[in-house]
Design an enzyme around this catalytic site. Structure first.
Site, PDB file in Angstrom:
ATOM      1  N   HIS A 273     -42.473  17.048 -36.855  1.00 50.93           N
ATOM      2  CA  HIS A 273     -41.497  16.016 -35.132  1.00 50.93           C
ATOM      3  C   HIS A 273     -41.293  16.742 -33.811  1.00 50.93           C
ATOM      4  CE1 HIS A 273     -38.638  19.098 -36.203  1.00 50.93           C
ATOM      5  NE2 HIS A 273     -38.376  19.477 -35.025  1.00 50.93           N
TER       6      HIS A 273
ATOM      7  N   ARG B  32     -22.375  37.311 -28.077  1.00 52.17           N
ATOM      8  CA  ARG B  32     -22.710  39.282 -27.545  1.00 52.17           C
ATOM      9  C   ARG B  32     -24.287  38.754 -27.276  1.00 52.17           C
ATOM     10  NH1 ARG B  32     -19.422  42.952 -29.314  1.00 52.17           N
ATOM     11  NH2 ARG B  32     -21.291  44.490 -30.099  1.00 52.17           N
TER      12      ARG B  32
END
Length: 471
Positions: free
Chosen positions: A145, A230
């Site tokens: 894909h 984070r």
């Protein structure tokens, strides 16, 4: 599709937008994971095309919603999420290291567009079309894909006369292909760290995973303790690659562990795989008549292919589609292929493991009783890893001690927590009976296969008697 923003909004640059862009005049989309997403005019040219809007008709998790009812989110939502996170990531790098890295507006737009279009060439039913259906009809030819996304981008530009820099398009396609086996060699003078953001071929840490892990956990009602924010806030470019603080190695491990947990409990759930096996059989039986596999040759035809092909088969009166219709009707009525049993391949056998086939199970049945045929059995060979196969993913990641340090390093196995796994890949063999009345015979043959192969029954428990008696 969203609405224009009304009300006061900060006019500071957001996601690479120039200060002259008034956020109140940008397309604002509210996403249930990331909140407000602002679409800049350039990327809207690609989003507002029939080729991109097709992603609304592709469920992110394919047939998973038939087991987890909430998993109905689409590739469209995911693509907007990756667009937004890609922009956030490159904007952070620009704010923190922009002068030394030379990140400019061109770079930001390129990364954002790669995030938006990275799945525009995706096939129906999540990865089923690409990994299960096409290999059965292409006679060994490879297709991905990612490659189709690159072709679809060219088609969109040509079809809609989008005025875009050819160098930007080249880089966008390279960024999309960066983590696939079809990755292209790049000019060493380019900013290679930009290719780590959308599809990271170096170590697997990218915003594509950041989005789908959080989105899929939310849709399926699972907890997600991994916090990508984070990592986005503390990452740093060193030696032309994105590196992470050494103290965050457990956060990174949680990224890969959460992904593996999703594979085990959601993506490869035994009933999800049963439904997928039936859908593959339905597509294979319909392929000669509908020529589904021919769509992959031409982007102008491929964009017409989406999840609604199942409804097309289900409602078509053609006699050539009768067997496919019957299989889809069985799915609707929950008359699924019956899961008989599974076993995890012993750790010392994983490296040289060869996929188990229906023929292997048939050849393991004992004389007498029901005579099984290959068409009575479906086998699913499930591989689950931490994104690097049998290897520790942390070993491919470079860390730094603190922001004053100019040294980057990897963390070997013996320097990390001893509570973390020492094996990084599972190989699970599952066997299904296509007819409920054959569960007992298939289960016995599967047990015989294990005894022949390993000298033991590797499965954890026997197939329940009530399932064997089901008719």
């Amino acid at each position: 599709m969203g609405a224009y923003c009304n009300g006061d909004v900060s006019l500071h640059p957001v996601n690479g937008l120039s200060p002259s862009h008034n956020l109140r005049l940008l397309k604002q989309v509210h996403d249930n994971v990331h909140g407000n997403i602002y679409m800049d005019p350039f990327c809207l040219k690609f989003m507002d095309t029939e080729q991109f809007q097709r992603l609304r008709e592709l469920k992110q998790l394919g047939a998973t919603h038939l087991v987890y009812p909430g998993a109905v989110h689409s590739r469209f939502e995911h693509s907007l999420g990756v667009y937004w996170l890609a922009g956030e990531a490159v904007e952070r790098l620009k704010n923190y290291q922009g002068l030394e890295l030379g990140i400019d507006y061109f770079d930001i737009q390129t990364v954002k567009l790669a995030g938006l279009l990275h799945d525009v060439g995706h096939g129906p039913f999540s990865h089923l079309f690409e990994r299960e259906f096409l290999p059965r009809v292409l006679n060994g030819a490879k297709w991905s894909h990612e490659q189709m996304s690159a072709k679809m981008i060219d088609h969109i530009v040509d079809e809609h006369y989008i005025d875009v820099d050819s160098e930007m398009m080249r880089r966008v396609k390279e960024m999309i292909l960066a983590s696939s086996e079809f990755t292209q060699r790049r000019d060493t003078k380019e900013k290679c760290f930009l290719y780590d953001i959308v599809a990271n071929g170096r170590n697997g840490i990218d915003v594509d995973k950041f989005d789908y892990i959080v989105r899929d956990c939310r849709a399926c009602g699972l907890g997600c303790s991994f916090e990508f924010q984070r990592l986005m806030e503390t990452m740093r470019v060193m030696g032309d690659e994105i590196c992470y603080r050494a103290k965050d190695y457990l956060t990174i491990h949680k990224l890969f562990a959460t992904r593996a947990d999703l594979y085990r409990t959601v993506y490869t759930h035994p009933k999800v795989k049963a439904i997928e096996l039936m859908m593959v059989d339905a597509l294979l039986k319909a392929n000669d008549y509908l020529q589904l596999s021919s769509y992959i040759q031409d982007p102008s035809e491929y964009w017409k292919l989406d999840d609604t092909i199942i409804k097309t088969i289900e409602t078509a009166p053609d006699e050539q589609l009768r067997e496919s219709r019957d299989l889809i009707l069985r799915i609707r009525r929950r008359n699924l292929y019956q899961f008989c049993n599974e076993y995890a391949v012993p750790r010392d056998k994983v490296e040289n493991f060869k996929d188990v086939t229906a023929q292997d199970i048939v050849c393991s049945q004992k004389n007498g009783g029901v005579l099984l045929k290959e068409d009575d059995i479906a086998v699913s060979n499930v591989r689950i890893d931490l994104t690097r196969g049998r290897h520790n993913p942390l070993e491919s990641i470079n860390f730094f001690k603190d922001y004053e340090s100019e040294e980057k390093f990897s963390i070997p196995d013996d320097r990390i927590s001893h509570l973390l796994p020492t094996s990084y890949q599972d190989m699970i063999v599952r066997v299904y009976s296509k007819k409920p009345e054959l569960v007992a015979a298939v289960s016995e043959a599967f047990e015989n296969f294990q005894l022949r192969t390993y000298g033991i029954k590797a499965q954890v428990h026997a197939t329940p008697e009530k399932k064997k008696r089901r008719t």
